[in-house]
Motif scaffolding. Structure first.
Motif, PDB file in Angstrom:
ATOM      1  N   ARG A 259       0.849  -1.179   0.000  1.00 18.18           N
ATOM      2  CA  ARG A 259       0.000   0.000   0.000  1.00 18.18           C
ATOM      3  C   ARG A 259       0.890   1.236   0.000  1.00 18.18           C
ATOM      4  O   ARG A 259       1.813   1.342   0.792  1.00 18.18           O
ATOM      5  CB  ARG A 259      -0.899  -0.029   1.235  1.00 18.18           C
ATOM      6  N   VAL A 260       0.591   2.174  -0.865  1.00 22.71           N
ATOM      7  CA  VAL A 260       1.365   3.409  -0.960  1.00 22.71           C
ATOM      8  C   VAL A 260       0.919   4.368   0.138  1.00 22.71           C
ATOM      9  O   VAL A 260      -0.270   4.606   0.315  1.00 22.71           O
ATOM     10  CB  VAL A 260       1.170   4.071  -2.348  1.00 22.71           C
ATOM     11  N   ILE A 261       1.895   4.907   0.868  1.00 18.44           N
ATOM     12  CA  ILE A 261       1.586   5.940   1.863  1.00 18.44           C
ATOM     13  C   ILE A 261       2.161   7.291   1.447  1.00 18.44           C
ATOM     14  O   ILE A 261       1.754   8.323   1.945  1.00 18.44           O
ATOM     15  CB  ILE A 261       2.080   5.554   3.275  1.00 18.44           C
ATOM     16  N   ASP A 262       3.111   7.270   0.503  1.00 16.88           N
ATOM     17  CA  ASP A 262       3.673   8.498  -0.051  1.00 16.88           C
ATOM     18  C   ASP A 262       4.455   8.134  -1.304  1.00 16.88           C
ATOM     19  O   ASP A 262       4.875   6.990  -1.480  1.00 16.88           O
ATOM     20  CB  ASP A 262       4.586   9.194   0.958  1.00 16.88           C
ATOM     21  N   ILE A 263       4.634   9.103  -2.171  1.00 15.04           N
ATOM     22  CA  ILE A 263       5.411   8.904  -3.389  1.00 15.04           C
ATOM     23  C   ILE A 263       6.112  10.221  -3.694  1.00 15.04           C
ATOM     24  O   ILE A 263       5.554  11.290  -3.480  1.00 15.04           O
ATOM     25  CB  ILE A 263       4.514   8.423  -4.558  1.00 15.04           C
ATOM     26  N   VAL A 264       7.354  10.135  -4.154  1.00 14.87           N
ATOM     27  CA  VAL A 264       8.163  11.327  -4.399  1.00 14.87           C
ATOM     28  C   VAL A 264       8.605  11.325  -5.855  1.00 14.87           C
ATOM     29  O   VAL A 264       9.125  10.323  -6.351  1.00 14.87           O
ATOM     30  CB  VAL A 264       9.402  11.351  -3.474  1.00 14.87           C
ATOM     31  N   GLU A 265       8.415  12.441  -6.528  1.00 12.93           N
ATOM     32  CA  GLU A 265       8.821  12.583  -7.927  1.00 12.93           C
ATOM     33  C   GLU A 265      10.287  12.989  -8.012  1.00 12.93           C
ATOM     34  O   GLU A 265      10.680  14.042  -7.515  1.00 12.93           O
ATOM     35  CB  GLU A 265       7.945  13.645  -8.609  1.00 12.93           C
ATOM     36  N   LYS A 266      11.086  12.154  -8.621  1.00 16.13           N
ATOM     37  CA  LYS A 266      12.505  12.413  -8.885  1.00 16.13           C
ATOM     38  C   LYS A 266      13.276  12.971  -7.677  1.00 16.13           C
ATOM     39  O   LYS A 266      13.861  14.052  -7.747  1.00 16.13           O
ATOM     40  CB  LYS A 266      12.646  13.357 -10.077  1.00 16.13           C
ATOM     41  N   PRO A 267      13.307  12.220  -6.573  1.00 16.53           N
ATOM     42  CA  PRO A 267      14.085  12.718  -5.427  1.00 16.53           C
ATOM     43  C   PRO A 267      15.582  12.615  -5.698  1.00 16.53           C
ATOM     44  O   PRO A 267      16.023  11.795  -6.508  1.00 16.53           O
ATOM     45  CB  PRO A 267      13.686  11.765  -4.298  1.00 16.53           C
ATOM     46  N   LYS A 268      16.343  13.447  -5.031  1.00 12.77           N
ATOM     47  CA  LYS A 268      17.796  13.296  -5.071  1.00 12.77           C
ATOM     48  C   LYS A 268      18.121  11.990  -4.363  1.00 12.77           C
ATOM     49  O   LYS A 268      17.432  11.616  -3.408  1.00 12.77           O
ATOM     50  CB  LYS A 268      18.464  14.464  -4.355  1.00 12.77           C
ATOM     51  N   PRO A 269      19.140  11.264  -4.809  1.00 16.51           N
ATOM     52  CA  PRO A 269      19.444   9.965  -4.189  1.00 16.51           C
ATOM     53  C   PRO A 269      19.555  10.020  -2.671  1.00 16.51           C
ATOM     54  O   PRO A 269      19.058   9.143  -1.977  1.00 16.51           O
ATOM     55  CB  PRO A 269      20.775   9.566  -4.830  1.00 16.51           C
TER      56      PRO A 269
ATOM     57  N   ALA B 213      -1.064  13.287  -8.482  1.00 12.23           N
ATOM     58  CA  ALA B 213      -2.413  12.719  -8.463  1.00 12.23           C
ATOM     59  C   ALA B 213      -2.482  11.527  -7.504  1.00 12.23           C
ATOM     60  O   ALA B 213      -3.462  11.360  -6.774  1.00 12.23           O
ATOM     61  CB  ALA B 213      -2.829  12.301  -9.872  1.00 12.23           C
ATOM     62  N   ILE B 214      -1.434  10.717  -7.477  1.00 11.56           N
ATOM     63  CA  ILE B 214      -1.391   9.581  -6.551  1.00 11.56           C
ATOM     64  C   ILE B 214      -1.401  10.084  -5.110  1.00 11.56           C
ATOM     65  O   ILE B 214      -2.140   9.573  -4.267  1.00 11.56           O
ATOM     66  CB  ILE B 214      -0.157   8.695  -6.829  1.00 11.56           C
ATOM     67  N   LYS B 215      -0.590  11.107  -4.825  1.00 17.83           N
ATOM     68  CA  LYS B 215      -0.575  11.689  -3.475  1.00 17.83           C
ATOM     69  C   LYS B 215      -1.958  12.194  -3.088  1.00 17.83           C
ATOM     70  O   LYS B 215      -2.396  12.034  -1.951  1.00 17.83           O
ATOM     71  CB  LYS B 215       0.420  12.850  -3.399  1.00 17.83           C
ATOM     72  N   MET B 216      -2.645  12.813  -4.040  1.00 13.15           N
ATOM     73  CA  MET B 216      -3.976  13.338  -3.778  1.00 13.15           C
ATOM     74  C   MET B 216      -4.936  12.210  -3.385  1.00 13.15           C
ATOM     75  O   MET B 216      -5.718  12.345  -2.442  1.00 13.15           O
ATOM     76  CB  MET B 216      -4.492  14.073  -5.019  1.00 13.15           C
ATOM     77  N   LEU B 217      -4.859  11.095  -4.092  1.00 12.51           N
ATOM     78  CA  LEU B 217      -5.718   9.952  -3.772  1.00 12.51           C
ATOM     79  C   LEU B 217      -5.392   9.386  -2.392  1.00 12.51           C
ATOM     80  O   LEU B 217      -6.290   9.065  -1.615  1.00 12.51           O
ATOM     81  CB  LEU B 217      -5.571   8.858  -4.832  1.00 12.51           C
ATOM     82  N   VAL B 218      -4.102   9.269  -2.087  1.00  8.58           N
ATOM     83  CA  VAL B 218      -3.684   8.738  -0.787  1.00  8.58           C
ATOM     84  C   VAL B 218      -4.181   9.648   0.338  1.00  8.58           C
ATOM     85  O   VAL B 218      -4.738   9.180   1.334  1.00  8.58           O
ATOM     86  CB  VAL B 218      -2.150   8.558  -0.734  1.00  8.58           C
ATOM     87  N   LYS B 219      -4.011  10.964   0.161  1.00 12.09           N
ATOM     88  CA  LYS B 219      -4.467  11.913   1.187  1.00 12.09           C
ATOM     89  C   LYS B 219      -5.984  11.858   1.376  1.00 12.09           C
ATOM     90  O   LYS B 219      -6.484  12.120   2.459  1.00 12.09           O
ATOM     91  CB  LYS B 219      -4.040  13.335   0.832  1.00 12.09           C
ATOM     92  N   ALA B 220      -6.700  11.515   0.307  1.00  7.62           N
ATOM     93  CA  ALA B 220      -8.161  11.419   0.385  1.00  7.62           C
ATOM     94  C   ALA B 220      -8.618  10.084   0.971  1.00  7.62           C
ATOM     95  O   ALA B 220      -9.812   9.826   1.080  1.00  7.62           O
ATOM     96  CB  ALA B 220      -8.767  11.623  -1.001  1.00  7.62           C
ATOM     97  N   GLY B 221      -7.657   9.232   1.330  1.00  5.62           N
ATOM     98  CA  GLY B 221      -8.003   7.957   1.947  1.00  5.62           C
ATOM     99  C   GLY B 221      -8.206   6.813   0.970  1.00  5.62           C
ATOM    100  O   GLY B 221      -8.617   5.724   1.367  1.00  5.62           O
ATOM    101  N   ARG B 222      -7.923   7.043  -0.306  1.00  2.00           N
ATOM    102  CA  ARG B 222      -8.045   5.973  -1.293  1.00  2.00           C
ATOM    103  C   ARG B 222      -6.872   5.010  -1.147  1.00  2.00           C
ATOM    104  O   ARG B 222      -5.763   5.417  -0.806  1.00  2.00           O
ATOM    105  CB  ARG B 222      -8.046   6.536  -2.722  1.00  2.00           C
ATOM    106  N   THR B 223      -7.098   3.758  -1.406  1.00  2.00           N
ATOM    107  CA  THR B 223      -6.024   2.769  -1.360  1.00  2.00           C
ATOM    108  C   THR B 223      -5.323   2.739  -2.709  1.00  2.00           C
ATOM    109  O   THR B 223      -5.957   2.561  -3.746  1.00  2.00           O
ATOM    110  CB  THR B 223      -6.578   1.373  -1.028  1.00  2.00           C
ATOM    111  N   VAL B 224      -4.022   2.948  -2.678  1.00  4.47           N
ATOM    112  CA  VAL B 224      -3.184   2.858  -3.873  1.00  4.47           C
ATOM    113  C   VAL B 224      -2.144   1.793  -3.575  1.00  4.47           C
ATOM    114  O   VAL B 224      -1.467   1.845  -2.557  1.00  4.47           O
ATOM    115  CB  VAL B 224      -2.503   4.211  -4.193  1.00  4.47           C
ATOM    116  N   VAL B 225      -2.038   0.822  -4.456  1.00  2.00           N
ATOM    117  CA  VAL B 225      -1.145  -0.312  -4.232  1.00  2.00           C
ATOM    118  C   VAL B 225      -0.033  -0.297  -5.270  1.00  2.00           C
ATOM    119  O   VAL B 225      -0.268  -0.043  -6.449  1.00  2.00           O
ATOM    120  CB  VAL B 225      -1.925  -1.645  -4.315  1.00  2.00           C
TER     121      VAL B 225
END
Length: 88
Positions: free
Chosen positions: A1-11, A50-62
């Motif tokens: 289950r995704v709890i957060d996702i980061v776009e192009k983080p520095k290593p 958009a994925i972060k938005m869904l997660v914050k809204a309580g949607r399950t993203v796997v």
């Protein structure tokens, strides 16, 4: 289950060793989220927002981990990949 996702983080700032390689399957609700995101500083619309938005809204993203790397550097390889995706 995704709890957060980061776009192009520095290593050194990456929260994990996982990466998103770009094959996605979503329910239609993703389109509503995409329609509400703002462009990034590079003037791009980021799916991660958009994925972060869904997660914050309580949607399950796997996130399903698939140990597969496919080179699609040629049209023939790309075409073979399309057929492979049908079986995933």
């Amino acid at each position: 289950r995704v709890i957060d996702i980061v776009e192009k983080p520095k290593p050194e700032e990456a929260p994990s060793k996982l990466g998103d390689a770009g094959i996605h399957v979503f329910e239609p609700v993703i389109f509503d989220a995409i329609s509400r995101i703002k462009p990034s500083v590079r003037n791009e619309y980021q799916l991660t927002d958009a994925i972060k938005m869904l997660v914050k809204a309580g949607r399950t993203v796997v996130f399903k981990k698939i140990h597969l790397h496919i080179d699609v550097g040629t049209l023939r390889d790309w075409w073979k990949t399309l057929h492979l995706i049908d079986y995933m």
